[in-house]
Motif scaffolding. Structure first.
Motif, short mmCIF file in Angstrom:
data_model
loop_
_atom_site.label_atom_id
_atom_site.label_comp_id
_atom_site.label_asym_id
_atom_site.label_seq_id
_atom_site.Cartn_x
_atom_site.Cartn_y
_atom_site.Cartn_z
N GLN A 69 0.86 -1.19 0.00
CA GLN A 69 0.00 0.00 0.00
C GLN A 69 0.89 1.24 0.00
O GLN A 69 1.78 1.38 0.82
N VAL A 70 0.59 2.13 -0.93
CA VAL A 70 1.37 3.36 -1.03
C VAL A 70 1.06 4.25 0.18
O VAL A 70 -0.08 4.37 0.61
N GLN A 71 2.10 4.88 0.68
CA GLN A 71 1.92 5.82 1.78
C GLN A 71 2.46 7.19 1.39
O GLN A 71 3.52 7.29 0.78
N LEU A 72 1.71 8.22 1.75
CA LEU A 72 2.13 9.59 1.60
C LEU A 72 2.08 10.21 2.99
O LEU A 72 1.04 10.17 3.65
N VAL A 73 3.19 10.78 3.42
CA VAL A 73 3.26 11.35 4.76
C VAL A 73 3.70 12.80 4.66
O VAL A 73 4.81 13.09 4.25
N GLU A 74 2.77 13.70 5.05
CA GLU A 74 3.07 15.12 5.03
C GLU A 74 3.70 15.55 6.35
O GLU A 74 3.44 14.96 7.40
N SER A 75 4.51 16.58 6.27
CA SER A 75 5.10 17.17 7.47
C SER A 75 5.40 18.64 7.19
O SER A 75 5.33 19.08 6.04
N GLY A 76 5.72 19.36 8.25
CA GLY A 76 6.10 20.75 8.09
C GLY A 76 5.04 21.77 8.45
O GLY A 76 5.29 22.97 8.44
N GLY A 77 3.85 21.29 8.75
CA GLY A 77 2.81 22.23 9.15
C GLY A 77 3.05 22.79 10.54
O GLY A 77 3.96 22.36 11.25
N GLY A 78 2.23 23.76 10.91
CA GLY A 78 2.38 24.35 12.23
C GLY A 78 1.73 25.70 12.30
O GLY A 78 0.95 26.09 11.43
N LEU A 79 2.08 26.43 13.35
CA LEU A 79 1.56 27.77 13.58
C LEU A 79 2.59 28.79 13.11
O LEU A 79 3.77 28.70 13.47
N VAL A 80 2.13 29.74 12.33
CA VAL A 80 3.02 30.77 11.81
C VAL A 80 2.29 32.11 11.82
O VAL A 80 1.05 32.15 11.67
N GLN A 81 3.03 33.18 11.99
CA GLN A 81 2.41 34.50 11.99
C GLN A 81 2.16 34.97 10.56
O GLN A 81 2.84 34.53 9.62
N PRO A 82 1.19 35.84 10.39
CA PRO A 82 0.96 36.40 9.05
C PRO A 82 2.24 37.02 8.49
O PRO A 82 2.99 37.68 9.20
N GLY A 83 2.46 36.74 7.20
CA GLY A 83 3.68 37.19 6.54
C GLY A 83 4.82 36.21 6.63
O GLY A 83 5.85 36.39 5.96
N GLY A 84 4.65 35.18 7.42
CA GLY A 84 5.69 34.18 7.59
C GLY A 84 5.71 33.13 6.49
O GLY A 84 4.92 33.20 5.53
N SER A 85 6.61 32.18 6.63
CA SER A 85 6.79 31.13 5.64
C SER A 85 6.79 29.76 6.28
O SER A 85 7.16 29.61 7.46
N LEU A 86 6.38 28.78 5.51
CA LEU A 86 6.47 27.38 5.90
C LEU A 86 6.82 26.57 4.66
O LEU A 86 6.45 26.94 3.54
N ARG A 87 7.49 25.45 4.90
CA ARG A 87 7.76 24.52 3.81
C ARG A 87 7.18 23.17 4.20
O ARG A 87 7.60 22.56 5.18
N LEU A 88 6.19 22.74 3.42
CA LEU A 88 5.59 21.43 3.63
C LEU A 88 6.35 20.39 2.82
O LEU A 88 6.81 20.66 1.71
N SER A 89 6.44 19.20 3.39
CA SER A 89 7.09 18.09 2.71
C SER A 89 6.13 16.91 2.66
O SER A 89 5.30 16.73 3.55
N CYS A 90 6.25 16.13 1.61
CA CYS A 90 5.45 14.92 1.45
C CYS A 90 6.37 13.79 1.04
O CYS A 90 6.97 13.84 -0.04
N ALA A 91 6.48 12.80 1.90
CA ALA A 91 7.30 11.63 1.61
C ALA A 91 6.41 10.54 1.01
O ALA A 91 5.41 10.14 1.63
N VAL A 92 6.78 10.07 -0.17
CA VAL A 92 6.01 9.06 -0.88
C VAL A 92 6.76 7.74 -0.82
O VAL A 92 7.97 7.70 -1.05
N SER A 93 6.04 6.66 -0.53
CA SER A 93 6.70 5.37 -0.31
C SER A 93 7.08 4.66 -1.59
O SER A 93 7.75 3.63 -1.54
#
Length: 118
Positions: free
Chosen positions: A1-25
């Motif tokens: 079974q294929v798995q996709l696992v996201e990470s990198g989310g969270g709380l950030v202030q307006p104007g800020g940046s985040l980088r989300l990642s997705c690991a695919v099996s």
């Protein structure tokens, strides 16, 4: 079974940046489309970004110029760089792989929460 696992989310202030990642099996080398989608409470899921096998990218109107989708085939990773985040970007973000053009031939991750708030 294929798995996709996201990470990198969270709380950030307006104007800020985040980088989300997705690991695919499994290998993403020959997939038709890689994508990020989001869903906020009480709203329908919307397209954030898509990256097609020919290199073409598509973004939701409110994400253009702020978000960038990318991939690393060697690591089977999909990324979403999000800059200048706004409170309306608050949502659960999901990674998706369209393995081919056939309807339903896709896989989804479990989602990662992004909250933009001061």
């Amino acid at each position: 079974q294929v798995q996709l696992v996201e990470s990198g989310g969270g709380l950030v202030q307006p104007g800020g940046s985040l980088r989300l990642s997705c690991a695919v099996s499994e290998s993403i080398f020959n997939v038709y489309c890689l994508g990020w989608y989001r869903q906020a409470p009480g709203k329908q899921r919307e397209t954030v970004a898509q990256l097609y096998d020919d290199g073409m990218t598509k973004y939701g109107d409110s994400m253009k110029g702020r978000f960038t989708i990318s991939r690393d085939n060697a690591k089977n990773m999909v990324y979403l760089q999000m800059n200048d985040l706004k409170p309306e970007d608050t949502a659960v973000y999901y990674c998706n792989v369209d393995w081919s053009r056939a309807p339903g031939d896709d896989s989804w991750g479990q989602g990662t929460q992004v909250t933009v708030s001061s």
